[in-house]
Write a protein that holds these residues in place. Structure first.
Motif, PDB file in Angstrom:
ATOM      1  N   MET A   1       0.794  -1.298  -0.148  1.00  0.00           N
ATOM      2  CA  MET A   1      -0.028  -0.146   0.020  1.00  0.00           C
ATOM      3  C   MET A   1       0.948   1.358  -0.018  1.00  0.00           C
ATOM      4  O   MET A   1       0.527   2.258  -0.621  1.00  0.00           O
ATOM      5  CB  MET A   1      -0.880  -0.190   1.239  1.00  0.00           C
ATOM      6  CG  MET A   1      -1.771   1.091   1.334  1.00  0.00           C
ATOM      7  SD  MET A   1      -3.294   0.895   0.188  1.00  0.00           S
ATOM      8  CE  MET A   1      -4.476   2.206   0.427  1.00  0.00           C
ATOM      9  N   GLU A   2       2.188   1.050   0.896  1.00  0.00           N
ATOM     10  CA  GLU A   2       2.928   2.604   1.100  1.00  0.00           C
ATOM     11  C   GLU A   2       3.624   2.694  -0.463  1.00  0.00           C
ATOM     12  O   GLU A   2       3.594   3.916  -0.811  1.00  0.00           O
ATOM     13  CB  GLU A   2       4.042   2.346   1.779  1.00  0.00           C
ATOM     14  CG  GLU A   2       3.436   2.040   3.243  1.00  0.00           C
ATOM     15  CD  GLU A   2       4.553   1.977   4.230  1.00  0.00           C
ATOM     16  OE1 GLU A   2       5.715   2.021   3.921  1.00  0.00           O
ATOM     17  OE2 GLU A   2       4.396   1.511   5.204  1.00  0.00           O
ATOM     18  N   GLY A   3       3.753   1.956  -1.262  1.00  0.00           N
ATOM     19  CA  GLY A   3       4.462   1.865  -2.729  1.00  0.00           C
ATOM     20  C   GLY A   3       3.320   2.598  -3.698  1.00  0.00           C
ATOM     21  O   GLY A   3       3.863   3.396  -4.361  1.00  0.00           O
ATOM     22  N   ASN A   4       2.024   2.491  -3.550  1.00  0.00           N
ATOM     23  CA  ASN A   4       1.240   3.169  -4.234  1.00  0.00           C
ATOM     24  C   ASN A   4       0.912   4.654  -3.839  1.00  0.00           C
ATOM     25  O   ASN A   4       1.023   5.230  -4.872  1.00  0.00           O
ATOM     26  CB  ASN A   4      -0.140   2.403  -4.139  1.00  0.00           C
ATOM     27  CG  ASN A   4      -0.339   1.134  -4.805  1.00  0.00           C
ATOM     28  OD1 ASN A   4       0.628   0.672  -5.716  1.00  0.00           O
ATOM     29  ND2 ASN A   4      -1.158   0.225  -4.240  1.00  0.00           N
ATOM     30  N   ILE A   5       1.006   4.917  -2.731  1.00  0.00           N
ATOM     31  CA  ILE A   5       0.816   6.291  -2.169  1.00  0.00           C
ATOM     32  C   ILE A   5       2.065   6.936  -2.652  1.00  0.00           C
ATOM     33  O   ILE A   5       2.001   8.318  -3.218  1.00  0.00           O
ATOM     34  CB  ILE A   5       0.718   6.528  -0.840  1.00  0.00           C
ATOM     35  CG1 ILE A   5      -0.701   5.936  -0.498  1.00  0.00           C
ATOM     36  CG2 ILE A   5       0.920   7.663  -0.131  1.00  0.00           C
ATOM     37  CD1 ILE A   5      -0.793   5.785   1.107  1.00  0.00           C
ATOM     38  N   ALA A   6       3.423   6.597  -2.497  1.00  0.00           N
ATOM     39  CA  ALA A   6       4.647   7.061  -3.115  1.00  0.00           C
ATOM     40  C   ALA A   6       4.677   7.354  -4.587  1.00  0.00           C
ATOM     41  O   ALA A   6       4.916   8.278  -5.004  1.00  0.00           O
ATOM     42  CB  ALA A   6       5.889   6.160  -2.610  1.00  0.00           C
ATOM     43  N   GLU A   7       4.124   6.409  -5.458  1.00  0.00           N
ATOM     44  CA  GLU A   7       3.897   6.425  -6.687  1.00  0.00           C
ATOM     45  C   GLU A   7       3.055   7.763  -7.200  1.00  0.00           C
ATOM     46  O   GLU A   7       3.266   8.505  -8.084  1.00  0.00           O
ATOM     47  CB  GLU A   7       3.491   5.131  -7.352  1.00  0.00           C
ATOM     48  CG  GLU A   7       4.369   4.741  -8.672  1.00  0.00           C
ATOM     49  CD  GLU A   7       3.890   3.485  -9.052  1.00  0.00           C
ATOM     50  OE1 GLU A   7       2.922   3.142 -10.067  1.00  0.00           O
ATOM     51  OE2 GLU A   7       4.458   2.309  -8.429  1.00  0.00           O
ATOM     52  N   ILE A   8       1.845   7.815  -6.313  1.00  0.00           N
ATOM     53  CA  ILE A   8       0.910   8.830  -6.629  1.00  0.00           C
ATOM     54  C   ILE A   8       1.667  10.262  -6.505  1.00  0.00           C
ATOM     55  O   ILE A   8       1.440  11.015  -7.071  1.00  0.00           O
ATOM     56  CB  ILE A   8      -0.394   8.551  -5.760  1.00  0.00           C
ATOM     57  CG1 ILE A   8      -0.996   7.557  -6.320  1.00  0.00           C
ATOM     58  CG2 ILE A   8      -1.093   9.762  -5.662  1.00  0.00           C
ATOM     59  CD1 ILE A   8      -2.325   6.849  -5.219  1.00  0.00           C
ATOM     60  N   GLY A   9       2.427  10.207  -5.219  1.00  0.00           N
ATOM     61  CA  GLY A   9       2.925  11.401  -5.063  1.00  0.00           C
ATOM     62  C   GLY A   9       4.007  11.794  -6.047  1.00  0.00           C
ATOM     63  O   GLY A   9       4.115  13.106  -6.395  1.00  0.00           O
ATOM     64  N   GLN A  10       4.733  10.788  -6.568  1.00  0.00           N
ATOM     65  CA  GLN A  10       5.555  10.976  -7.673  1.00  0.00           C
ATOM     66  C   GLN A  10       5.249  11.800  -8.874  1.00  0.00           C
ATOM     67  O   GLN A  10       5.488  12.631  -9.194  1.00  0.00           O
ATOM     68  CB  GLN A  10       6.429   9.830  -7.797  1.00  0.00           C
ATOM     69  CG  GLN A  10       7.575   9.865  -8.424  1.00  0.00           C
ATOM     70  CD  GLN A  10       8.129   8.392  -8.661  1.00  0.00           C
ATOM     71  OE1 GLN A  10       7.397   7.421  -8.345  1.00  0.00           O
ATOM     72  NE2 GLN A  10       9.346   8.220  -9.027  1.00  0.00           N
ATOM     73  N   PHE A  11       4.202  11.021  -9.377  1.00  0.00           N
ATOM     74  CA  PHE A  11       3.379  11.613 -10.542  1.00  0.00           C
ATOM     75  C   PHE A  11       2.661  12.764 -10.305  1.00  0.00           C
ATOM     76  O   PHE A  11       2.438  13.819 -11.162  1.00  0.00           O
ATOM     77  CB  PHE A  11       2.329  10.719 -10.894  1.00  0.00           C
ATOM     78  CG  PHE A  11       3.203   9.279 -11.616  1.00  0.00           C
ATOM     79  CD1 PHE A  11       4.169   9.287 -12.602  1.00  0.00           C
ATOM     80  CD2 PHE A  11       2.659   8.015 -11.037  1.00  0.00           C
ATOM     81  CE1 PHE A  11       4.614   8.262 -12.810  1.00  0.00           C
ATOM     82  CE2 PHE A  11       3.159   6.810 -11.805  1.00  0.00           C
ATOM     83  CZ  PHE A  11       4.304   7.268 -12.624  1.00  0.00           C
ATOM     84  N   LEU A  12       2.210  13.188  -9.008  1.00  0.00           N
ATOM     85  CA  LEU A  12       1.570  14.513  -8.968  1.00  0.00           C
ATOM     86  C   LEU A  12       2.684  15.498  -8.873  1.00  0.00           C
ATOM     87  O   LEU A  12       2.241  16.457  -9.266  1.00  0.00           O
ATOM     88  CB  LEU A  12       0.776  14.209  -7.579  1.00  0.00           C
ATOM     89  CG  LEU A  12       0.036  15.417  -7.019  1.00  0.00           C
ATOM     90  CD1 LEU A  12      -1.193  16.074  -8.093  1.00  0.00           C
ATOM     91  CD2 LEU A  12      -0.528  15.370  -5.798  1.00  0.00           C
ATOM     92  N   GLY A  13       3.687  15.148  -8.250  1.00  0.00           N
ATOM     93  CA  GLY A  13       4.759  16.103  -8.326  1.00  0.00           C
ATOM     94  C   GLY A  13       5.363  16.434  -9.667  1.00  0.00           C
ATOM     95  O   GLY A  13       5.534  17.403 -10.237  1.00  0.00           O
ATOM     96  N   ALA A  14       5.325  15.244 -10.297  1.00  0.00           N
ATOM     97  CA  ALA A  14       5.859  15.417 -11.774  1.00  0.00           C
ATOM     98  C   ALA A  14       5.013  16.191 -12.711  1.00  0.00           C
ATOM     99  O   ALA A  14       5.203  17.118 -13.450  1.00  0.00           O
ATOM    100  CB  ALA A  14       6.195  14.249 -12.364  1.00  0.00           C
TER     101      ALA A  14
END
Length: 78
Positions: A1-14
């Motif tokens: 679950m933590e990996g998905n949140i980090a990925e969402i934050g990564q793409f949102l920041g990008a």
């Protein structure tokens, strides 16, 4: 679950960083438009301001390229 949140934050920041490219395009349009307005008002002074025009465009484009690189780093950094 933590990996998905980090990925969402990564793409949102990008995505937010990539918006800087569009804002840089608005800046280039603003610089060129103001130069054109000034050149039409005083055509004799337009020749002396051409170097300033190119410097302004270069700075605006450099900021756009920088924001694009930040977006790429945020998307593909591990």
């Amino acid at each position: 679950m933590e990996g998905n949140i980090a990925e969402i934050g990564q793409f949102l920041g990008a995505g937010l960083a990539a918006m800087g490219s569009g804002i840089a395009a608005l800046g280039v349009g603003n610089v060129a438009g103001n130069f054109l307005a000034g050149a039409l008002r005083n055509p004799s002074a337009a020749g002396g301001q051409t170097a300033t025009l190119f410097i302004g465009i270069a700075f605006a484009e450099a900021l756009g390229i920088f924001s694009f690189l930040v977006a790429l780093l945020l998307m593909f950094a591990v």
